[in-house]
Design a protein around this motif. Structure first.
Motif, short mmCIF file in Angstrom:
data_model
loop_
_atom_site.label_atom_id
_atom_site.label_comp_id
_atom_site.label_asym_id
_atom_site.label_seq_id
_atom_site.Cartn_x
_atom_site.Cartn_y
_atom_site.Cartn_z
N PRO A 1 -2.27 4.40 -2.92
CA PRO A 1 -1.13 3.79 -2.22
C PRO A 1 -1.01 2.30 -2.53
O PRO A 1 -1.99 1.63 -2.86
CB PRO A 1 -1.48 4.01 -0.74
CG PRO A 1 -2.97 4.15 -0.72
CD PRO A 1 -3.32 4.83 -2.01
N VAL A 2 0.20 1.78 -2.40
CA VAL A 2 0.46 0.36 -2.62
C VAL A 2 1.28 -0.18 -1.46
O VAL A 2 1.81 0.57 -0.64
CB VAL A 2 1.21 0.13 -3.95
CG1 VAL A 2 0.36 0.56 -5.13
CG2 VAL A 2 2.55 0.88 -3.96
N ALA A 3 1.37 -1.52 -1.39
CA ALA A 3 2.21 -2.22 -0.41
C ALA A 3 1.91 -1.75 1.01
O ALA A 3 0.75 -1.69 1.42
CB ALA A 3 3.68 -2.05 -0.77
N THR A 4 2.95 -1.39 1.77
CA THR A 4 2.78 -1.03 3.19
C THR A 4 1.86 0.16 3.35
O THR A 4 1.06 0.21 4.29
CB THR A 4 4.15 -0.74 3.83
OG1 THR A 4 4.98 -1.89 3.71
CG2 THR A 4 3.98 -0.40 5.31
N ASP A 5 1.97 1.13 2.46
CA ASP A 5 1.12 2.32 2.57
C ASP A 5 -0.35 1.96 2.42
O ASP A 5 -1.21 2.48 3.15
CB ASP A 5 1.51 3.36 1.51
CG ASP A 5 2.88 3.96 1.75
OD1 ASP A 5 3.42 3.77 2.87
OD2 ASP A 5 3.40 4.62 0.84
N LEU A 6 -0.64 1.08 1.48
CA LEU A 6 -2.03 0.65 1.30
C LEU A 6 -2.51 -0.11 2.53
O LEU A 6 -3.65 0.10 2.99
CB LEU A 6 -2.14 -0.23 0.06
CG LEU A 6 -3.53 -0.82 -0.22
CD1 LEU A 6 -4.57 0.27 -0.40
CD2 LEU A 6 -3.48 -1.73 -1.46
N ARG A 7 -1.67 -0.97 3.08
CA ARG A 7 -2.05 -1.70 4.29
C ARG A 7 -2.32 -0.74 5.44
O ARG A 7 -3.24 -0.96 6.24
CB ARG A 7 -0.96 -2.71 4.67
CG ARG A 7 -0.80 -3.84 3.67
CD ARG A 7 -0.10 -5.05 4.26
NE ARG A 7 1.25 -4.75 4.75
CZ ARG A 7 2.36 -4.86 4.00
NH1 ARG A 7 2.26 -5.21 2.72
NH2 ARG A 7 3.55 -4.62 4.51
N THR A 8 -1.53 0.31 5.53
CA THR A 8 -1.73 1.30 6.60
C THR A 8 -3.10 1.95 6.49
O THR A 8 -3.84 2.07 7.46
CB THR A 8 -0.64 2.39 6.54
OG1 THR A 8 0.63 1.79 6.76
CG2 THR A 8 -0.88 3.46 7.59
N VAL A 9 -3.45 2.37 5.28
CA VAL A 9 -4.73 3.05 5.07
C VAL A 9 -5.89 2.11 5.38
O VAL A 9 -6.85 2.48 6.08
CB VAL A 9 -4.83 3.59 3.64
CG1 VAL A 9 -6.23 4.17 3.38
CG2 VAL A 9 -3.77 4.66 3.39
N LEU A 10 -5.82 0.88 4.88
CA LEU A 10 -6.89 -0.08 5.13
C LEU A 10 -6.98 -0.42 6.62
O LEU A 10 -8.09 -0.55 7.17
CB LEU A 10 -6.66 -1.35 4.32
CG LEU A 10 -6.74 -1.20 2.80
CD1 LEU A 10 -6.40 -2.51 2.11
CD2 LEU A 10 -8.13 -0.73 2.37
N ALA A 11 -5.83 -0.56 7.28
CA ALA A 11 -5.83 -0.88 8.70
C ALA A 11 -6.47 0.23 9.52
O ALA A 11 -7.20 -0.02 10.48
CB ALA A 11 -4.40 -1.13 9.18
N VAL A 12 -6.20 1.47 9.14
CA VAL A 12 -6.79 2.60 9.86
C VAL A 12 -8.31 2.58 9.74
O VAL A 12 -9.02 2.82 10.73
CB VAL A 12 -6.21 3.93 9.34
CG1 VAL A 12 -7.07 5.11 9.83
CG2 VAL A 12 -4.77 4.10 9.80
N ILE A 13 -8.82 2.29 8.55
CA ILE A 13 -10.28 2.27 8.36
C ILE A 13 -10.92 1.24 9.29
O ILE A 13 -11.91 1.52 9.97
CB ILE A 13 -10.62 1.97 6.88
CG1 ILE A 13 -10.20 3.14 5.99
CG2 ILE A 13 -12.12 1.69 6.72
CD1 ILE A 13 -10.28 2.85 4.50
#
Length: 221
Positions: free
Chosen positions: A72-84
């Motif tokens: 994932p990139v951009a917002t999707d990547l931020r979402t995944v990292l934020a969830v972790i």
């Protein structure tokens, strides 16, 4: 494929929101066990902590799978990292509820708190449970203003926590050192729980804005 990918992202956020509800319920029950010297309820919180740990593991496994398979990139990547990171904070909130429940069990059948401080813990318990439930709402909505409001609400918990020190240090404190230590530790648990709720909210701000607000809480329990 992209549609299935976005469904997985939504499911990831849903799992995190569910975890917020779990830790809110755990602290609500732990506080009641503490105030009522309810051993059965304390044991329920203690045994239920494994489910919170399992939910964190599920969130992390799903997040890492998305990183590995979907890049994932951009917002999707931020979402995944934020969830972790948010799942880690939520697990620690569960651990803090566990500590409260264990304190109630340790002092049973006697109450763990002297009468003068009980109202403060009732107030803190209600406040931090609301913070956890508001974190759930922010996870679902990604509402930046609502996320930032959580930090303001955390200030009320900090104020009660500071006031507890003046209570146990007052000349008319008649309950001894052991009770003072218990009050100090338990107050710290609630204060840290609220701080972690703020951390979760800040992660959601990061998802939406791409900027990480400053932290007022360190990462240890």
């Amino acid at each position: 494929m992209r549609e299935a990918y976005h469904v997985e992202l939504e499911q990831l956020a849903d799992n995190l929101a569910e975890m917020s509800v779990q830790v809110a319920t755990a602290m609500e029950r732990a506080t009641k066990a503490l105030l009522d010297a309810d051993l059965a309820l304390a044991e329920q919180v203690i045994s239920g902590d494994a489910k919170i740990d399992d939910k964190r593991a599920e969130c992390e496994e799903q997040a890492y799978a998305l990183l590995a398979l979907q890049a994932p990139v951009a917002t999707d990547l931020r979402t995944v990292l934020a969830v972790i990171h948010a799942a880690e904070s939520l697990e620690r909130m569960g651990d803090l509820a566990l500590h409260v429940a264990k304190a109630a069990r340790r002092r049973h059948p006697e109450p763990a708190l002297p009468e003068p401080v009980r109202p403060y813990f009732a107030e803190m318990g209600e406040a931090v449970v609301k913070l956890a439930l508001r974190a759930e709402e922010v996870i679902k909505s990604k509402d930046v203003d609502a996320a930032r409001a959580i930090e303001a609400d955390d200030d009320a918990v900090d104020e009660i926590h500071r006031h507890l020190f003046s209570v146990i240090m007052a000349k008319d404190w008649e309950f001894g050192v052991t009770a003072a230590v218990d009050v100090t530790l338990l107050g710290r648990f609630y204060e840290r729980y609220a701080d972690h709720a703020v951390s979760v909210a800040k992660r959601m701000v990061f998802v939406t804005t791409g900027k990480m607000p400053g932290y007022g809480a360190d990462e240890d329990i």
